[in-house]
Write an enzyme that holds these catalytic residues in place. Structure first.
Site, short mmCIF file in Angstrom:
data_model
loop_
_atom_site.label_atom_id
_atom_site.label_comp_id
_atom_site.label_asym_id
_atom_site.label_seq_id
_atom_site.Cartn_x
_atom_site.Cartn_y
_atom_site.Cartn_z
N ILE A 192 0.83 -1.20 0.00
CA ILE A 192 0.00 0.00 0.00
C ILE A 192 0.86 1.26 0.00
CG2 ILE A 192 -1.76 1.30 1.29
CD1 ILE A 192 -2.77 -1.37 0.13
N PHE A 193 1.93 1.24 0.80
CA PHE A 193 2.77 2.43 0.98
C PHE A 193 4.17 1.99 1.35
CE2 PHE A 193 4.71 5.36 4.07
CZ PHE A 193 4.77 6.52 3.32
N ARG A 242 -5.45 -8.58 6.85
CA ARG A 242 -4.55 -8.15 7.92
C ARG A 242 -3.74 -6.96 7.40
NH1 ARG A 242 -7.61 -10.71 10.78
NH2 ARG A 242 -7.11 -12.77 11.64
N GLU A 243 -3.89 -5.81 8.05
CA GLU A 243 -3.09 -4.63 7.73
C GLU A 243 -1.79 -4.74 8.52
OE1 GLU A 243 -5.69 -1.46 8.84
OE2 GLU A 243 -7.01 -1.77 7.12
N ALA A 284 17.47 6.06 21.42
CA ALA A 284 17.08 4.94 20.57
C ALA A 284 17.08 5.39 19.12
CB ALA A 284 15.69 4.44 20.95
N SER A 287 4.09 -3.57 18.77
CA SER A 287 2.64 -3.68 18.54
C SER A 287 2.38 -4.88 17.64
CB SER A 287 2.10 -2.41 17.88
OG SER A 287 2.26 -1.30 18.72
N PRO A 288 2.50 -6.11 18.15
CA PRO A 288 2.43 -7.29 17.29
C PRO A 288 1.09 -7.53 16.61
CG PRO A 288 2.50 -7.93 19.60
CD PRO A 288 2.74 -6.45 19.55
N GLU A 311 20.40 15.94 10.97
CA GLU A 311 20.01 17.32 10.66
C GLU A 311 18.54 17.60 10.97
OE1 GLU A 311 19.03 17.18 5.90
OE2 GLU A 311 21.09 17.64 6.51
N GLU A 365 17.02 16.32 13.69
CA GLU A 365 16.88 15.90 15.09
C GLU A 365 17.14 17.08 16.02
OE1 GLU A 365 17.97 11.50 16.76
OE2 GLU A 365 19.55 12.62 15.81
#
Length: 193
Positions: free
Chosen positions: A24-25, A47-48, A85, A122-123, A147, A149
């Site tokens: 889709i994207f 299922r997305e 992170a 987020s399974p 740059e 951040e």
């Protein structure tokens, strides 16, 4: 469905087999696809799925305080306090990414990193896994922000962490895990994973 039918279903192979997958994207950080899957009961469902390369994060203690960064998070429309992170580069070792992100974001270098754990964010709809590393041997290095951040670095006490959680300024899973891990480490001198 009766309890017996449900037990029979669960005792067999109840994985979802992909029938078709439709992209889709495709973006810089994530991609989205819609899969049609065959269910264990013979029916089909959509299922997305969000695909993400994964990330690495660091619980870094300096003089008994937790290194954190505060930055604006557009999806939440507010500033958040989080542990350092960042996204994994293609085929990158998570420990390498953790060391890189710690130094780039905070200006501290880890003398020693230990994998604490990894978790799926987020399974139900995404395949992102975050690897969390621990160090209490961080030394000054050189901060090198991307740059795009903009963040503020600080070292916080447990009392500050508790207050930030109560205020909602710390609300992401990786940082909540970090605070709990830090408390456990402070109480026992050990990391449990």
């Amino acid at each position: 469905m009766s309890d017996n039918q449900n037990k029979e279903l669960l005792s067999g192979d109840w994985t979802e087999k992909t029938v078709t997958s439709k992209p889709i994207f495709a973006g810089k950080v994530i991609s989205l696809q819609v899969d049609t899957v065959a269910l264990p009961n013979g029916k089909e469902a959509a299922r997305e799925i969000v695909r993400h390369p994964g990330a690495a994060a660091v619980i870094a203690l300096v003089d008994g305080k937790l290194l954190v960064v505060e930055q604006y998070r557009k999806p939440l429309e507010r500033f958040q306090i989080e542990i350092p992170a960042g996204k994994l580069d293609p085929n990158e070792d998570p420990m390498t990414a953790a060391a890189r992100e710690l130094e780039e974001e905070t200006g501290y270098r880890a003398e020693n990193l230990v994998l604490y754990n990894a978790f799926a964010t987020s399974p139900g709809f995404a395949d992102e896994v975050i690897y969390i590393y621990f160090t209490d041997q961080a030394v000054p290095g050189e901060q090198r922000l991307d740059e795009d951040e903009f963040l503020h670095v600080s070292a916080i006490t447990m009392e500050q962490a508790d207050a930030y959680i109560a205020e909602g300024r710390i609300c992401d899973a990786k940082t909540l895990i970090a605070v709990l891990t830090w408390k456990l480490y402070a109480a026992t001198g050990k990391l449990l994973s």
